[in-house]
Motif scaffolding. Sequence first.
Motif, PDB file in Angstrom:
ATOM      1  N   ASP A  82      12.655 -27.151  99.140  1.00 45.88           N
ATOM      2  CA  ASP A  82      12.568 -25.905  98.372  1.00 45.88           C
ATOM      3  C   ASP A  82      11.878 -24.778  99.135  1.00 45.88           C
ATOM      4  OD1 ASP A  82      13.846 -26.960  96.143  1.00 45.88           O
ATOM      5  OD2 ASP A  82      11.981 -27.752  95.317  1.00 45.88           O
ATOM      6  N   TRP A  83      11.623 -24.964 100.409  1.00 44.11           N
ATOM      7  CA  TRP A  83      10.901 -23.982 101.222  1.00 44.11           C
ATOM      8  C   TRP A  83      11.850 -23.415 102.277  1.00 44.11           C
ATOM      9  CZ3 TRP A  83       7.500 -20.537 102.131  1.00 44.11           C
ATOM     10  CH2 TRP A  83       6.940 -20.292 103.389  1.00 44.11           C
ATOM     11  N   THR A  84      11.793 -22.106 102.463  1.00 44.11           N
ATOM     12  CA  THR A  84      12.595 -21.445 103.492  1.00 44.11           C
ATOM     13  C   THR A  84      11.647 -20.934 104.570  1.00 44.11           C
ATOM     14  OG1 THR A  84      14.191 -20.806 101.792  1.00 44.11           O
ATOM     15  CG2 THR A  84      14.357 -19.676 103.893  1.00 44.11           C
ATOM     16  N   PRO A  85      11.406 -21.738 105.598  1.00 41.28           N
ATOM     17  CA  PRO A  85      10.442 -21.356 106.626  1.00 41.28           C
ATOM     18  C   PRO A  85      10.983 -20.343 107.634  1.00 41.28           C
ATOM     19  CG  PRO A  85      11.357 -23.482 107.156  1.00 41.28           C
ATOM     20  CD  PRO A  85      11.911 -23.090 105.814  1.00 41.28           C
ATOM     21  N   VAL A  86      12.303 -20.141 107.651  1.00 40.99           N
ATOM     22  CA  VAL A  86      12.909 -19.195 108.588  1.00 40.99           C
ATOM     23  C   VAL A  86      13.708 -18.175 107.794  1.00 40.99           C
ATOM     24  CG1 VAL A  86      14.530 -18.894 110.498  1.00 40.99           C
ATOM     25  CG2 VAL A  86      13.101 -20.958 110.390  1.00 40.99           C
ATOM     26  N   LEU A  87      13.342 -16.899 107.918  1.00 40.16           N
ATOM     27  CA  LEU A  87      14.114 -15.810 107.344  1.00 40.16           C
ATOM     28  C   LEU A  87      14.684 -14.994 108.488  1.00 40.16           C
ATOM     29  CD1 LEU A  87      11.913 -14.445 104.410  1.00 40.16           C
ATOM     30  CD2 LEU A  87      13.903 -15.938 104.277  1.00 40.16           C
ATOM     31  N   TYR A  88      15.922 -14.516 108.293  1.00 42.04           N
ATOM     32  CA  TYR A  88      16.605 -13.765 109.343  1.00 42.04           C
ATOM     33  C   TYR A  88      17.290 -12.553 108.739  1.00 42.04           C
ATOM     34  CZ  TYR A  88      19.979 -12.833 113.119  1.00 42.04           C
ATOM     35  OH  TYR A  88      20.736 -12.250 114.106  1.00 42.04           O
ATOM     36  N   SER A  89      17.048 -11.398 109.343  1.00 45.51           N
ATOM     37  CA  SER A  89      17.672 -10.145 108.916  1.00 45.51           C
ATOM     38  C   SER A  89      18.319  -9.469 110.111  1.00 45.51           C
ATOM     39  CB  SER A  89      16.621  -9.199 108.331  1.00 45.51           C
ATOM     40  OG  SER A  89      17.166  -7.917 108.109  1.00 45.51           O
ATOM     41  N   GLN A  90      19.476  -8.874 109.868  1.00 46.55           N
ATOM     42  CA  GLN A  90      20.129  -8.081 110.906  1.00 46.55           C
ATOM     43  C   GLN A  90      20.022  -6.582 110.610  1.00 46.55           C
ATOM     44  OE1 GLN A  90      23.993 -10.424 111.157  1.00 46.55           O
ATOM     45  NE2 GLN A  90      23.528  -9.934 113.283  1.00 46.55           N
ATOM     46  N   ASN A  91      19.214  -6.214 109.639  1.00 45.43           N
ATOM     47  CA  ASN A  91      19.139  -4.815 109.204  1.00 45.43           C
ATOM     48  C   ASN A  91      18.008  -4.020 109.850  1.00 45.43           C
ATOM     49  OD1 ASN A  91      21.248  -5.544 107.590  1.00 45.43           O
ATOM     50  ND2 ASN A  91      20.186  -5.274 105.666  1.00 45.43           N
ATOM     51  N   ASP A  92      17.254  -4.604 110.750  1.00 43.29           N
ATOM     52  CA  ASP A  92      16.143  -3.935 111.428  1.00 43.29           C
ATOM     53  C   ASP A  92      15.122  -3.398 110.426  1.00 43.29           C
ATOM     54  OD1 ASP A  92      14.463  -2.891 113.344  1.00 43.29           O
ATOM     55  OD2 ASP A  92      15.786  -1.236 113.902  1.00 43.29           O
ATOM     56  N   LEU A  93      14.502  -4.322 109.700  1.00 42.71           N
ATOM     57  CA  LEU A  93      13.461  -3.957 108.737  1.00 42.71           C
ATOM     58  C   LEU A  93      12.327  -3.188 109.416  1.00 42.71           C
ATOM     59  CD1 LEU A  93      13.294  -7.359 106.832  1.00 42.71           C
ATOM     60  CD2 LEU A  93      14.170  -5.197 105.924  1.00 42.71           C
ATOM     61  N   SER A  94      11.849  -3.696 110.535  1.00 43.60           N
ATOM     62  CA  SER A  94      10.713  -3.048 111.207  1.00 43.60           C
ATOM     63  C   SER A  94      11.074  -1.662 111.718  1.00 43.60           C
ATOM     64  CB  SER A  94      10.182  -3.919 112.345  1.00 43.60           C
ATOM     65  OG  SER A  94      11.169  -4.120 113.331  1.00 43.60           O
ATOM     66  N   GLY A  95      12.339  -1.437 112.020  1.00 49.10           N
ATOM     67  CA  GLY A  95      12.770  -0.100 112.425  1.00 49.10           C
ATOM     68  C   GLY A  95      12.633   0.896 111.284  1.00 49.10           C
ATOM     69  N   ALA A  96      12.811   0.435 110.061  1.00 56.56           N
ATOM     70  CA  ALA A  96      12.628   1.308 108.892  1.00 56.56           C
ATOM     71  C   ALA A  96      11.154   1.566 108.624  1.00 56.56           C
ATOM     72  CB  ALA A  96      13.278   0.676 107.658  1.00 56.56           C
ATOM     73  N   TRP A  97      10.293   0.638 109.013  1.00 54.66           N
ATOM     74  CA  TRP A  97       8.856   0.782 108.765  1.00 54.66           C
ATOM     75  C   TRP A  97       8.152   1.609 109.834  1.00 54.66           C
ATOM     76  CZ3 TRP A  97       8.437  -5.220 108.746  1.00 54.66           C
ATOM     77  CH2 TRP A  97       9.073  -5.739 107.614  1.00 54.66           C
ATOM     78  N   ALA A  98       8.750   1.791 110.987  1.00 59.33           N
ATOM     79  CA  ALA A  98       8.072   2.357 112.161  1.00 59.33           C
ATOM     80  C   ALA A  98       7.784   3.856 112.033  1.00 59.33           C
ATOM     81  CB  ALA A  98       8.911   2.110 113.412  1.00 59.33           C
ATOM     82  N   ARG A  99       6.549   4.207 112.394  1.00 56.19           N
ATOM     83  CA  ARG A  99       6.112   5.608 112.465  1.00 56.19           C
ATOM     84  C   ARG A  99       5.544   5.864 113.856  1.00 56.19           C
ATOM     85  NH1 ARG A  99       4.762   8.328 107.328  1.00 56.19           N
ATOM     86  NH2 ARG A  99       5.111   6.906 105.623  1.00 56.19           N
ATOM     87  N   ASP A 100       5.612   7.116 114.276  1.00 53.62           N
ATOM     88  CA  ASP A 100       5.014   7.456 115.565  1.00 53.62           C
ATOM     89  C   ASP A 100       3.521   7.716 115.379  1.00 53.62           C
ATOM     90  OD1 ASP A 100       4.701  10.080 114.598  1.00 53.62           O
ATOM     91  OD2 ASP A 100       6.394  10.868 115.752  1.00 53.62           O
ATOM     92  N   ARG A 101       2.843   8.106 116.431  1.00 53.19           N
ATOM     93  CA  ARG A 101       1.391   8.294 116.341  1.00 53.19           C
ATOM     94  C   ARG A 101       0.996   9.489 115.479  1.00 53.19           C
ATOM     95  NH1 ARG A 101      -0.800  11.193 121.520  1.00 53.19           N
ATOM     96  NH2 ARG A 101       1.047  12.344 122.139  1.00 53.19           N
ATOM     97  N   PHE A 102       1.967  10.302 115.112  1.00 45.97           N
ATOM     98  CA  PHE A 102       1.699  11.438 114.237  1.00 45.97           C
ATOM     99  C   PHE A 102       2.072  11.149 112.786  1.00 45.97           C
ATOM    100  CE2 PHE A 102       2.648  13.192 118.463  1.00 45.97           C
ATOM    101  CZ  PHE A 102       1.404  13.730 118.745  1.00 45.97           C
ATOM    102  N   GLY A 103       2.539   9.936 112.528  1.00 45.59           N
ATOM    103  CA  GLY A 103       2.886   9.527 111.178  1.00 45.59           C
ATOM    104  C   GLY A 103       4.304   9.852 110.763  1.00 45.59           C
TER     105      GLY A 103
END
Length: 152
Positions: A82-103
Amino acid sequence: MSARFLRRFLTYGGFVLAEDTLGARGFGFDRAFREEMRQIFPNHALKRLPMDHSVYQSFYLVGNVGGRQRVNPYLEGVTIDDWTPVLYSQNDLSGAWARDRFGKWVNECVPGGEVQRASAFKLGINIIVYSLTSDYKKDLVHHPFINKRRSQ
């Protein structure tokens, strides 16, 4: 880290989130990651997670998968019992979260813009909660509250 150590880590409660930031199905990272998972877990395939999976409701009730891009409207995972230890995304989640040093946002989210970015943040929070709590939301005590929130 060898495949043997990674399998042991994941089998005994570890967690990995992998993402293909290019989103090229069947090429490069995607192909290599899928092959690595086949070697590590020959009896547990990397599969599309159903929308009632705990990761989609561990904090927010997520109805769609955001990211910098929208390659797949779902996450994939390796599930053991019942545990999913591996999650995989091809949508670039971290790319949506990323900000530059100026926010300022580093990347535009296409095609859904800021709504897609908000979905990526909600899913990211859910992934963190899921990685720490597993599937506690599958407990029946939560279902009336979840169903009530879904109907609003």
